[in-house]
Design an enzyme around this catalytic site. Structure first.
Site, PDB file in Angstrom:
ATOM      1  N   SER A  59      -5.738   3.635   4.648  1.00 18.23           N
ATOM      2  CA  SER A  59      -5.337   2.760   3.549  1.00 18.23           C
ATOM      3  C   SER A  59      -6.515   1.981   2.983  1.00 18.23           C
ATOM      4  CB  SER A  59      -4.245   1.778   4.020  1.00 18.23           C
ATOM      5  OG  SER A  59      -3.498   1.320   2.940  1.00 18.23           O
ATOM      6  N   SER A 102       0.790  -1.238   0.000  1.00 11.71           N
ATOM      7  CA  SER A 102       0.000   0.000   0.000  1.00 11.71           C
ATOM      8  C   SER A 102       0.817   1.280   0.000  1.00 11.71           C
ATOM      9  CB  SER A 102      -0.962   0.014   1.192  1.00 11.71           C
ATOM     10  OG  SER A 102      -2.110  -0.748   0.891  1.00 11.71           O
ATOM     11  N   LYS A 142      -0.123   3.487  -2.802  1.00 14.27           N
ATOM     12  CA  LYS A 142      -1.218   4.457  -2.724  1.00 14.27           C
ATOM     13  C   LYS A 142      -0.711   5.898  -2.742  1.00 14.27           C
ATOM     14  CE  LYS A 142      -4.849   1.745  -0.381  1.00 14.27           C
ATOM     15  NZ  LYS A 142      -4.302   0.421  -0.042  1.00 14.27           N
TER      16      LYS A 142
END
Length: 418
Positions: free
Chosen positions: A172, A117, A120
């Site tokens: 997240s 993540s 992101k």
């Protein structure tokens, strides 16, 4: 100077079986327990490597992005720097002066790893100025059912893009990534926007396969690239504000869900001068973290990839690197530079980007014992390429694929990350 690729060696028996069968590469594989992956059906499948792709870390002109001293899988440290802190057990990391761009120290700076993540951060950077924050996106059943951590979007809910950016970073939310991709024209369009943004930055180690960072075969990033992305985020007032938002309010959905508050899960939120941070975890990626901080007008950016929680978490290793970096004399030439878009060769085109291929083998793949200390969190099960037919096909079509791994647990978040 050329660099070695990061693909694993398939088993000889499977290669022979693949050659004999003449099988085609499977687009996705079952998870380790045999379940079929539930990835977004609209997600693009990474393509086959082109003939003679540039080595990782290479600019379109063949030079190493950031300087030739960064063309290493070892450790490099600025000559005028004090001894490094310890323990630094991450397979790849980098600390740089965000202002001057000087890379103060790094380990395997251009090594390609699964980013989980931390990717992101690129989603936010790519979409922040492409989407109107006031536009409202309706939640869908797909958002509710997305793998891994979810902020709690429900079908029929009305969610402003500005809130979705906060949900993407603070907790997240893979559901937020899904909704943002839909607002941007779909998964393929979002992946294309992320790829374009990475190319503009000079992040040539980054191969995007999903807006959320959920593992896709061939998806990768590097300590160098994550530092480029995070520096760009903290320099943009719009994205910098998202990174440091302490809390956000999830809208109520009448008849379905009450509104509630979410908190920023950056484990270094209390670090003096913190400018934000983003965690990442999957079984393939292991633990990852990228962050930045400011002290006396000087900003440092740190990225950490492929590490375990013991003896020190990714965020704690990043804190050590920040502390150390602020002791390096300002104006240090470092061992290389974080490039600026204007410094990239004019021929930086899509054709010059590295082809999708397997990320660097992780510590677990290299034989390090996996840990069981990661609680449910961010990324959830991943669509990895299976061992059997997919690996066998490599012998026929020459494609790179990730070795079969067990299903991915979700990424760590705040309380358990601390």
């Amino acid at each position: 100077m050329g660099r070695r690729g990061g693909a694993r060696r398939p088993l000889a028996a499977l290669l022979l079986a693949g050659a004999a069968a003449g099988l085609l590469l499977l687009p996705a594989a079952a998870s380790a327990d045999g379940a079929r992956p539930t990835a977004d059906p609209g997600a693009p499948t990474p393509t086959a490597p082109r003939t003679g792709p540039p080595p990782q870390g290479s600019a379109p002109d063949g030079s190493t992005v950031g300087g030739e001293r960064l063309d290493t899988r070892g450790q490099v440290v600025a000559a005028d720097a004090p001894p490094l802190p310890g323990p630094l057990t991450a397979s790849g990391w980098l600390v740089a002066d965000a202002g001057s761009g000087a890379v103060l120290a790094a380990r395997d700076p251009h090594g390609r790893y699964y980013p989980a993540s931390t990717l992101k951060t690129l989603t936010l950077l790519a979409l922040a100025h492409r989407l109107d924050p006031a536009v409202v996106v309706a939640g869908t059943p797909e958002d509710e059912q997305v793998e891994g951590s979810r902020v709690g979007l429900v079908a029929g809910g009305q969610y402003p893009v500005g809130f979705l950016f906060q949900a993407l970073v603070l907790q997240s939310g893979n559901d937020a990534a899904n909704a943002l991709a839909r607002a941007a024209g779909g998964t393929a369009a979002t992946v294309a926007a992320m790829t374009e943004t990475a190319g503009q930055l000079g992040a040539f180690d980054t191969v995007v396969g999903s807006p959320s960072g959920l593992d896709v075969a061939g998806q990768s990033s590097s300590p160098y690239d994550l530092a480029l992305v995070f520096r760009a985020l903290v320099e943009d007032p719009v994205t910098a504000a998202v990174l440091t938002t302490p809390v956000a309010q999830v809208p109520e959905v009448p008849g379905r869900a009450a509104g509630f508050q979410i908190q920023n899960q950056n484990p270094l939120a209390g670090y003096p001068g913190s400018l934000g941070g983003k965690t990442g975890f999957t079984d393939a990626a292991r633990h990852a973290f990228v962050t930045a901080a400011e002290r006396d007008g000087r900003r440092l950016v740190v990225s950490v990839l492929d590490t375990e929680n013991q003896p020190l978490r990714a965020a704690d290793q990043a804190a050590l690197l920040l502390d150390w970096g602020f002791t390096v004399p300002a104006g240090s030439a470092g061992v290389g530079r974080l490039v600026r878009p204007g410094e990239l060769p004019a021929e930086a085109t899509e054709a010059s980007r590295p082809a999708p291929r397997s990320a660097r083998p992780t510590a677990a793949a290299a034989g390090r014992a996996p840990t069981d200390d990661a609680p449910p969190g961010d990324d959830g099960p991943s669509p990895l390429v299976g061992a059997g037919l997919a690996v066998a096909a490599l012998a026929v079509v020459g494609l790179t694929v990730v070795g079969r791994r067990r299903a991915v647990r979700r990424e760590e978040v705040s309380g358990a990350d601390r």
